[in-house]
Design an enzyme around this catalytic site. Sequence first.
Site, PDB file in Angstrom:
ATOM      1  N   HIS A 152     -84.011 -35.391  -3.632  1.00  0.00           N
ATOM      2  CA  HIS A 152     -84.291 -36.411  -2.784  1.00  0.00           C
ATOM      3  C   HIS A 152     -85.083 -37.314  -3.705  1.00  0.00           C
ATOM      4  O   HIS A 152     -85.763 -36.911  -4.698  1.00  0.00           O
ATOM      5  CB  HIS A 152     -85.260 -35.834  -1.597  1.00  0.00           C
ATOM      6  CG  HIS A 152     -85.911 -36.572  -0.492  1.00  0.00           C
ATOM      7  ND1 HIS A 152     -86.747 -37.602  -0.725  1.00  0.00           N
ATOM      8  CD2 HIS A 152     -85.503 -36.675   0.575  1.00  0.00           C
ATOM      9  CE1 HIS A 152     -87.080 -38.285   0.411  1.00  0.00           C
ATOM     10  NE2 HIS A 152     -86.113 -37.711   1.257  1.00  0.00           N
ATOM     11  N   ASP A 184     -89.298 -28.072  -4.330  1.00  0.00           N
ATOM     12  CA  ASP A 184     -89.509 -29.215  -3.003  1.00  0.00           C
ATOM     13  C   ASP A 184     -88.978 -28.236  -1.931  1.00  0.00           C
ATOM     14  O   ASP A 184     -87.715 -28.232  -1.636  1.00  0.00           O
ATOM     15  CB  ASP A 184     -88.600 -30.260  -3.308  1.00  0.00           C
ATOM     16  CG  ASP A 184     -88.493 -31.199  -2.096  1.00  0.00           C
ATOM     17  OD1 ASP A 184     -89.089 -30.752  -0.974  1.00  0.00           O
ATOM     18  OD2 ASP A 184     -87.736 -32.281  -2.207  1.00  0.00           O
ATOM     19  N   GLN A 235     -87.095 -29.207   3.198  1.00  0.00           N
ATOM     20  CA  GLN A 235     -86.031 -29.061   4.226  1.00  0.00           C
ATOM     21  C   GLN A 235     -86.085 -27.564   4.458  1.00  0.00           C
ATOM     22  O   GLN A 235     -85.929 -27.074   5.504  1.00  0.00           O
ATOM     23  CB  GLN A 235     -84.538 -29.379   3.546  1.00  0.00           C
ATOM     24  CG  GLN A 235     -84.148 -30.784   3.776  1.00  0.00           C
ATOM     25  CD  GLN A 235     -84.266 -31.133   5.363  1.00  0.00           C
ATOM     26  OE1 GLN A 235     -84.019 -30.552   6.243  1.00  0.00           O
ATOM     27  NE2 GLN A 235     -84.724 -32.506   5.450  1.00  0.00           N
ATOM     28  N   LYS A 279     -91.317 -31.542   9.718  1.00  0.00           N
ATOM     29  CA  LYS A 279     -90.126 -30.930   9.522  1.00  0.00           C
ATOM     30  C   LYS A 279     -90.016 -29.572  10.558  1.00  0.00           C
ATOM     31  O   LYS A 279     -89.034 -28.926  10.597  1.00  0.00           O
ATOM     32  CB  LYS A 279     -89.539 -30.786   8.230  1.00  0.00           C
ATOM     33  CG  LYS A 279     -89.704 -31.897   7.239  1.00  0.00           C
ATOM     34  CD  LYS A 279     -88.624 -32.640   7.168  1.00  0.00           C
ATOM     35  CE  LYS A 279     -88.447 -33.544   6.116  1.00  0.00           C
ATOM     36  NZ  LYS A 279     -87.490 -34.983   6.028  1.00  0.00           N
ATOM     37  N   CYS A 329     -81.994 -40.938   1.299  1.00  0.00           N
ATOM     38  CA  CYS A 329     -83.045 -41.018   0.380  1.00  0.00           C
ATOM     39  C   CYS A 329     -82.365 -40.409  -0.880  1.00  0.00           C
ATOM     40  O   CYS A 329     -83.199 -39.451  -1.729  1.00  0.00           O
ATOM     41  CB  CYS A 329     -84.480 -40.394   0.545  1.00  0.00           C
ATOM     42  SG  CYS A 329     -85.209 -41.373   1.852  1.00  0.00           S
TER      43      CYS A 329
END
Lengths: 150, 412
Positions: free
Chosen positions: B122, B199, B202, B225, B365
Amino acid sequence: MSLQDELYKETILDHYHCPRNHGVISGATLKQEGTNPLCGDELTLYIKLNNDTIEDIKIEAKGCSISMASSSMMTEAIIGQKIKNAQIIAHNFKDMMLNKGNDYVFNETNEDLNSLNGVKKYPVRIKCALLAWNTLLQSLEKDEAKAQGE
Amino acid sequence: MLDVKKIKRDFPILNHYIDGKPLVYLDNAATTQKPKVVIDAISNFYENYNANIHRGIHTLSQKATIAYEETRLNVQKFINAKSYQEIIFTRNTTESINLVAYSWARHNLKAGDEILLSQMEHHANLIPWYELAKEKQITLKYIPLTNDFRLDLSNIDNLLTPQTKLVSLTLMSNVLGTINDLTSIIQKAHALGALVLIDAAQAIAHMPIDVQKLNCDFLAFSFHKILGPTGVGVLWGRQKLLTDMPPFLTGGNMIASVYTDRATFNELPYKFEAGTPDIANVIASNEALNYLNAIGYADIMAHEKCLTAYALDILVKQENIILYGPNNTINRGSVISFNLNQIHPHDLGQVINDSGIAVRAGHHCCQPLMRQFNITGTIRASLYIYNDEADIDILAKTLQSAYKVMGHVVTR
């Protein structure tokens, strides 16, 4: 009328599937690129000037239906026009798209442009409809600046 | 299995109609909807104990401080961190990654060092490193993708070098749905002395995260999220690393003693929490954690696996569909990207919206990834705990009408 009927009118789809004046002018007087980087719409505008008249215009474009249709309609609206007139048409179109209260209606000659009025309701798509027109204005401004410099 | 009907009732927004059609929310990779308990926690704070934290002696301030710190303790348990001092509240994942880039990387990396990323990152895990690379003459390297949209680790031993100082990777792609098994990369990176940032923006919604088991060095995610409010992110880091790092933002709360010309910094985690934080939303985030914990990741994962399998099965049968992501549910989450041949994703997104369905249309993104596929964007349907098979059926039915709406003559 459902949303998609309003947005994807026959006129718009017709210009999208059969864009007018699509292509390249070799030896064009003006050449200008335009992009909407966020949605990936891209076009190259070619103009052949005869003094202050837009004798020919062609666009090579890649993008969504709204940007393709709007560029196609633009070429029809300004081909054969004096630069000053083309600028007036472009500003009228931008006014129609950007001002909520503006119900500018194009006359019969340019009536296809009225079909894009519905795009106003979709703020994120307005920039798709404006890409060709902003590119045109940019290109003509550059030409003017150049002429003044000479 | 999840009782989806019951879960749907917990989310007030799912009662909404879009132009007369019931909302079908399939944009969970962008942000999830919020259950009533989370929404109520925000107004409860403002109505009953709004106060600034960590300073007032008065009752309201103490109550607010306790609630704010309660979330931190719950996050510690949620990701199995060793200490609450390793949990730093930020605004979002992007800010968490920037914190590492500005504080750790700018002070520990030098010209010639390398950072290893992947081609499915991302922008949040790209741009902070681009900026750092420009400033410090650092080389960025990328793990490529395989044809089935997974990390291609065949050349990993050449990509990792003694110059590699940081490996920063997503645990789950927000476009492809691919879940990355990072075990071997983390081992190899550590063997070379490099740190690993994950990261988890998600991944956090779709799988349990255990930072000690993952054995990474930093991990970033956002609450919005996972059913929580916007404005709250988390950076987890190893205590030793965080202790040695200089502050990122400076000002109030992050200090211990201030003189006219100097200051000493507060202890962890407050050293990295300058200024008044988003108190109400941090407190409400705790309700999101409680809600998720009550359901449990085992059931969430089972539900998503079934639903993703169902969606993939139906979508691949659509004419002229191009899927971007693994075509099976092995190491794959419920984020499904696709295009219909010859229709611009923004046009398709508009047609889908007309059926009351919210999907994302665009580059998500991830412009470098889009360029690699030579497309400007995709449609992304991302599923969560309140989605069911009926939602997928509505999407499929809409796709079948797309060519007609767009005026294409469909040739068979």
